[in-house]
Each structure stands twice: as structure tokens, then as C-alpha cells.
Design a protein around this motif. Structure first.
Motif, PDB file in Angstrom:
ATOM      1  N   ALA A 203       0.694  -1.569   0.067  1.00 51.13           N
ATOM      2  CA  ALA A 203       0.001  -0.034   0.047  1.00 51.13           C
ATOM      3  C   ALA A 203       0.710   1.315   0.004  1.00 51.13           C
ATOM      4  O   ALA A 203       0.665   2.096  -0.827  1.00 51.13           O
ATOM      5  CB  ALA A 203      -0.992   0.069   1.106  1.00 51.13           C
ATOM      6  N   LYS A 208       6.910   1.210   4.216  1.00 55.32           N
ATOM      7  CA  LYS A 208       8.121   0.195   3.759  1.00 55.32           C
ATOM      8  C   LYS A 208       9.385   1.077   3.413  1.00 55.32           C
ATOM      9  O   LYS A 208      10.335   0.316   3.122  1.00 55.32           O
ATOM     10  CB  LYS A 208       7.437  -0.323   2.626  1.00 55.32           C
ATOM     11  N   ALA A 227       0.666  -0.270  -4.925  1.00 59.10           N
ATOM     12  CA  ALA A 227       0.429   1.288  -4.900  1.00 59.10           C
ATOM     13  C   ALA A 227       1.665   2.073  -4.725  1.00 59.10           C
ATOM     14  O   ALA A 227       1.763   3.146  -5.164  1.00 59.10           O
ATOM     15  CB  ALA A 227      -0.643   1.304  -3.862  1.00 59.10           C
ATOM     16  N   ASN A 322       7.912  -8.705  -0.247  1.00 56.21           N
ATOM     17  CA  ASN A 322       6.781  -8.261   0.662  1.00 56.21           C
ATOM     18  C   ASN A 322       6.048  -7.310  -0.124  1.00 56.21           C
ATOM     19  O   ASN A 322       6.383  -6.340  -0.796  1.00 56.21           O
ATOM     20  CB  ASN A 322       7.436  -7.569   1.777  1.00 56.21           C
ATOM     21  N   GLY A 326      -0.694  -5.775  -6.636  1.00 59.91           N
ATOM     22  CA  GLY A 326      -1.996  -5.050  -7.197  1.00 59.91           C
ATOM     23  C   GLY A 326      -2.857  -5.154  -5.964  1.00 59.91           C
ATOM     24  O   GLY A 326      -2.388  -5.956  -4.904  1.00 59.91           O
ATOM     25  N   GLU A 329      -7.080  -8.793  -4.040  1.00 65.96           N
ATOM     26  CA  GLU A 329      -7.945  -9.255  -3.189  1.00 65.96           C
ATOM     27  C   GLU A 329      -9.439  -9.094  -4.248  1.00 65.96           C
ATOM     28  O   GLU A 329     -10.390  -9.751  -4.086  1.00 65.96           O
ATOM     29  CB  GLU A 329      -8.466  -8.181  -2.143  1.00 65.96           C
ATOM     30  N   ASP A 357      -0.370  -9.593   4.192  1.00 60.81           N
ATOM     31  CA  ASP A 357      -0.972  -9.660   2.740  1.00 60.81           C
ATOM     32  C   ASP A 357      -0.407 -10.562   1.841  1.00 60.81           C
ATOM     33  O   ASP A 357      -0.813 -11.351   1.119  1.00 60.81           O
ATOM     34  CB  ASP A 357      -1.306  -8.334   2.222  1.00 60.81           C
ATOM     35  N   SER A 358       0.981 -10.242   1.993  1.00 61.96           N
ATOM     36  CA  SER A 358       1.814 -11.271   0.958  1.00 61.96           C
ATOM     37  C   SER A 358       1.655 -12.514   1.112  1.00 61.96           C
ATOM     38  O   SER A 358       1.628 -13.526   0.081  1.00 61.96           O
ATOM     39  CB  SER A 358       3.427 -10.860   0.913  1.00 61.96           C
TER      40      SER A 358
HETATM   41  P1  ADP Z   1       1.848  -6.569   3.531  1.00 66.99           P
HETATM   42  O1  ADP Z   1       0.560  -7.002   4.607  1.00 66.99           O
HETATM   43  O2  ADP Z   1       2.090  -7.964   2.790  1.00 66.99           O
HETATM   44  O3  ADP Z   1       3.115  -6.085   4.144  1.00 66.99           O
HETATM   45  P2  ADP Z   1       0.640  -4.245   2.782  1.00 66.99           P
HETATM   46  O4  ADP Z   1       0.044  -4.255   3.876  1.00 66.99           O
HETATM   47  O5  ADP Z   1       1.856  -3.105   2.565  1.00 66.99           O
HETATM   48  O6  ADP Z   1       1.250  -5.794   2.411  1.00 66.99           O
HETATM   49  O7  ADP Z   1      -0.260  -3.884   1.545  1.00 66.99           O
HETATM   50  C1  ADP Z   1      -1.236  -4.683   0.969  1.00 66.99           C
HETATM   51  C2  ADP Z   1      -2.490  -4.037   0.388  1.00 66.99           C
HETATM   52  O8  ADP Z   1      -1.935  -2.849  -0.630  1.00 66.99           O
HETATM   53  C3  ADP Z   1      -3.286  -4.931  -0.064  1.00 66.99           C
HETATM   54  O9  ADP Z   1      -4.412  -4.577   0.415  1.00 66.99           O
HETATM   55  C4  ADP Z   1      -3.465  -4.702  -1.680  1.00 66.99           C
HETATM   56  O10 ADP Z   1      -4.940  -4.550  -2.233  1.00 66.99           O
HETATM   57  C5  ADP Z   1      -3.037  -3.041  -1.424  1.00 66.99           C
HETATM   58  N1  ADP Z   1      -2.446  -2.372  -3.032  1.00 66.99           N
HETATM   59  C6  ADP Z   1      -1.708  -3.172  -3.409  1.00 66.99           C
HETATM   60  N2  ADP Z   1      -1.551  -2.592  -4.798  1.00 66.99           N
HETATM   61  C7  ADP Z   1      -2.677  -1.533  -4.992  1.00 66.99           C
HETATM   62  C8  ADP Z   1      -2.831  -0.755  -5.796  1.00 66.99           C
HETATM   63  N3  ADP Z   1      -2.229  -0.482  -7.084  1.00 66.99           N
HETATM   64  N4  ADP Z   1      -4.084   0.074  -5.605  1.00 66.99           N
HETATM   65  C9  ADP Z   1      -4.477  -0.142  -4.379  1.00 66.99           C
HETATM   66  N5  ADP Z   1      -4.339  -0.845  -3.520  1.00 66.99           N
HETATM   67  C10 ADP Z   1      -3.304  -1.542  -3.578  1.00 66.99           C
END
Ligand code: ADP
Ligand code: MG
Length: 402
Positions: A203, A208, A227, A322, A326, A329, A357-358
Motif C-alpha cells: 500500500a 516500507k 500502490a 513483501n 496490486g 483481493e 497480505d503477501s
Molecule cells: P503486507 O501486508 O504484505 O506487508 P501491505 O499491507 O503493505 O502488504 O499492502 C497490502 C495492500 O496493498 C493490499 O490490501 C492490496 O490490495 C493493496 N494494494 C496493492 N497494490 C495496490 C494498488 N495498485 N492500488 C490499491 N491498493 C493496492
């Protein structure tokens, strides 16, 4: 050199052994355990102790209780654990409190190979404050201490830090899950096998940037998607339409890219994207990164980017991933993330996935068993690869004996 003793190297026969486990599992409205992954992850340590005749005292937190919240009792966890351990173990005795006369009685009645589970450690307000009185009371229950809760190792609480100092060297150590996490995550920051590729999505840049910065000081290439990538692309002056991005982090992204250029670290950004008018759209379309329409948003990496990322992953000896690439979900925007999951599974290098989420994405892609290590840590895994010293791990170190 300081070392951490393995649970299997501790003398435990006939001894009361406190094991900090992470049984912070998801539950449905009725309290039933909906995913027992974390309970299963602790079984090797528990079984080892039972087989060697230890008197096992398990401690975990569950959720964020305010005092003795009955809905956050470990009762359903005790039931599930007992099912998983049967028939080797007959029962898991649940204490109805953390410390007190009741717990002391249950614990002192334990026979060799038996297991007690304390109630939710966070029912005690002192737990998260690393309160010394509670640390002492917990420590007094046992003769040996084992930490197998990697997921809470980044927290300095009584059960992860405060009570540990009451156990002398030789009487404290790490469980198998903890050791495995430390072994694999260490390979991402020390003595790395090259080429080393880091894939970061998700996100927010702000979540990060510390992980990115520390890993970029070791990696050969950093692939950025999700994102996150929108902010990096915007920092390069591209127009991202309505895409989610952090306008106040453009300078952070720019500085990061300049530093990587100076250090000859390859930063690979998307060259194509999947765009749609909203996150509720039923499908998306592929556009070049320079052609995002003003009224659309980027919700996944495009197929050319996925292929390029996959080829970097294929050629790597070490890969850390990590953050989804996109909005995985939603089916129309999941292809990029799943392509990376498959590439990880097919790579012959050491492949490690971390982050809530990964890990969900890799499980959903069905390739969990094909990556070298799926980190159970979430926040703890990220702090570890940021290069931080996790208090729960630091507490276990002991001087090398002659
Ligand atoms: P992790 O839990 O693996 O560390 P994050 O919590 O940083 O990952 O990010 C996960 C979220 O980012 C997911 O809910 C995903 O839908 C969202 N996400 C990833 N890419 C996009 C995008 N291009 N637009 C909107 N949301 C995104
Ligand atoms: Mg997350």
C-alpha cells in the motif's frame, strides 16, 4: 561470540518449561478458530518438549483485550491444540488465569510430558508494560524458558523480555519456529547469496521505506510494484490519473532512487499497468506506464512488467518478497501478484515471503509449500529485515560457553 541456545539443547526432563508461543489466531463470531496455522507452527517445539519429559507451560496473547475479556479466552485454542496433539498428549489443561494461586496449582501438579496453557497473557495489564512484578510472577512458574513466538519478538513485553532475565544462561533458548525465522531472515541481510532480488509492493511508501532502504544496501535489484510503485512513478514525473499514491512522499521516493543509482542497485519499476475507473470495476485494461488515463487508476502491474519481474526472480539466488503487486483481493487485479507468487515457487534460489497480505497471497496462489520460507512474523519480519534488533530475540542471547 554470543549465541542462542536451541530448545533441543536445553536440559528439560522433569522440568517445568515455560514456552512463549504465538496463538494469536483468527476466530469467527462464536470464537471458533478459523485458521490454526499459528498453532500448528508451534507443534514441533511442543512435541519435542513432551517427548523429552518436560512439564510444558504455554503462554500466548490473543487479540487486544481490556482486562479479562471473556470473548478473548484461550479456551477454543486449548481445544484445537488438544485435537492436534492427540493421541500423543491426552489433554491440554487450561488455567483460568495468567498468574495466581490457580495457575501455580495447575503448574505444580503437572507430571512429565503434560501440558498446561495459561489464559490470555494480555488479560494482565502489566504484560504489555513489561511490568517487573508480572515478569517475576511468570518466571516463578517455570525452571526453563523457551521463546517460539517470532511474531511478537518485536515487542518488549513480560513474556518476551521481562521474565527472560530470571532464567540463567543454559536455562533459556529458542524454539524451532523462532530459529527457522532467524535463520531464513538473516540470509536476507547477512552473507547474502547473489544475485539478490527484493520485490516490494503493497500500500504505502511510508510503511516500507525503512525496509526498502535497508534491503537496497544489500540487494542487487529492487523490483517495485503495487500502490507503492505509483508514488515512485509519480516521482519520475509520470501522470498516474486517479491512482492511489502518496503525494507527500515523492521526495522520499526520489532520494531512494538517487541513492540506488549511486550504489549501482537496479531499481525496476512497472512499464505497463492494469487500469480501471474504480476499485469496483469488473475488469481492467493494460496501458503503458506513460498512458494512464486521467479518470482511471492503476490497480495492478501489467503483463510485460510481470514477465520482467519473473525473469529477475528466475535468475536470482536469493529473493525476498513483501507486499502485493496490486489490489489482489479483487480478481481482475490479482494476476500480477499471482504471477510473482508462481515465479517465486519456480525459482531455484532461496525464496522468502513476509508480510500479512503477501503471505495470504502466496497461500491463495497455492504455492506456499514451494517457497523456501513463509515468514509468520508480519511486523516482526519487517523489523528484522529493516536491520532492527528485536527485543525478544536479543533477550535470548547468552555468552558462548567454553
Ligand atoms: P503486507 O501486508 O504484505 O506487508 P501491505 O499491507 O503493505 O502488504 O499492502 C497490502 C495492500 O496493498 C493490499 O490490501 C492490496 O490490495 C493493496 N494494494 C496493492 N497494490 C495496490 C494498488 N495498485 N492500488 C490499491 N491498493 C493496492
Ligand atoms: Mg498488510
Amino acid at each position: 561470540m554470543a549465541t542462542i541456545r536451541k530448545v533441543s539443547d536445553l536440559d528439560v526432563a522433569g522440568k517445568r518449561v515455560f514456552v512463549r508461543v504465538d496463538f494469536n489466531v483468527p476466530q469467527d463470531e462464536k470464537g471458533a478458530v478459523t485458521d490454526d496455522t499459528r498453532i500448528r507452527a508451534a507443534l514441533p517445539t511442543i512435541r519435542n518438549l513432551v517427548e523429552r519429559g518436560a512439564r510444558v507451560i504455554l503462554g500466548s496473547h490473543l487479540g487486544r483485550p481490556k482486562g479479562k475479556t471473556p470473548s478473548l479466552s484461550l479456551l477454543p485454542v486449548a481445544a484445537r491444540l488438544a485435537e492436534l496433539l492427540a493421541p500423543q498428549v491426552e489433554e491440554v489443561k487450561l488455567c483460568d488465569e495468567v498468574v495466581g494461586d490457580g495457575s501455580r496449582k495447575v503448574v505444580s501438579d503437572l507430571r512429565d510430558g503434560e501440558i498446561a496453557l495459561l489464559e490470555n497473557l494480555r488479560w494482565e495489564p502489566g504484560e504489555e508494560k513489561n511490568d517487573e512484578a508480572l515478569s517475576k510472577a511468570l518466571a516463578s512458574l517455570a525452571e526453563v524458558y523457551v521463546n517460539d513466538a517470532f511474531g511478537t519478538a518485536h515487542r518488549a513485553h513480560c513474556s518476551t523480555v521481562g521474565m527472560v532475565k530470571h532464567f540463567a544462561p543454559g536455562k533459556r533458548g529458542a524454539g524451532f519456529l523462532m530459529l527457522r525465522e532467524v535463520e531464513f531472515l538473516s540470509r536476507l541481510i547477512h552473507n547474502v547469496e547473489r544475485p539478490y532480488v527484493v520485490v516490494i509492493g503493497g500500500a504505502k511508501v511510508s510503511d516500507k521505506i525503512n525496509v526498502l532502504t535497508n534491503l537496497a544496501s544489500v540487494a542487487d535489484a529492487v523490483l517495485i510494484g503495487g500502490a507503492m510503485a505509483n508514488t515512485f512513478l509519480a516521482a519520475q514525473g509520470k501522470n498516474l490519473g486517479k491512482s492511489k499514491l502518496e503525494a507527500d512522499k515523492l521526495h522520499v521516493a526520489k532520494q531512494f532512487m538517487e541513492r540506488c543509482a549511486r550504489d549501482s542497485v537496479d531499481v525496476v519499476l512497472p512499464t505497463d499497468l492494469i487500469v480501471a475507473p474504480s476499485i469496483d470495476a469488473l475488469d481492467g485494461r493494460v496501458v503503458d506506464v506513460d498512458a494512464v488515463p486521467l479518470d482511471q487508476m492503476a490497480l495492478d502491474i501489467g503483463p510485460a512488467t510481470a514477465r520482467e519481474f519473473a525473469s529477475h526472480i528466475h535468475d536470482a539466488k536469493t529473493v525476498f518478497w513483501n507486499g502485493p503487486l496490486g489490489l489482489f483481493e479483487k480478481k481482475p487485479f490479482a494476476a500480477g501478484t499471482f504471477a510473482i507468487a508462481r515465479a517465486m515457487a519456480e525459482s531455484s534460489g532461496t525464496t522468502v515471503v513476509g508480510g500479512g497480505d503477501s503471505v495470504a497471497a502466496i497461500t491463495e496462489a497455492g504455492v506456499e509449500a514451494k517457497v523456501s520460507h513463509v515468514s509468520t512474523g508480519g511486523g516482526a519480519s519487517l523489523e528484522f529485515v529493516e536491520g532492527q534488533t528485536l527485543p525478544g530475540i536479543a533477550a535470548l542471547y547468552e555468552p558462548e560457553s567454553e
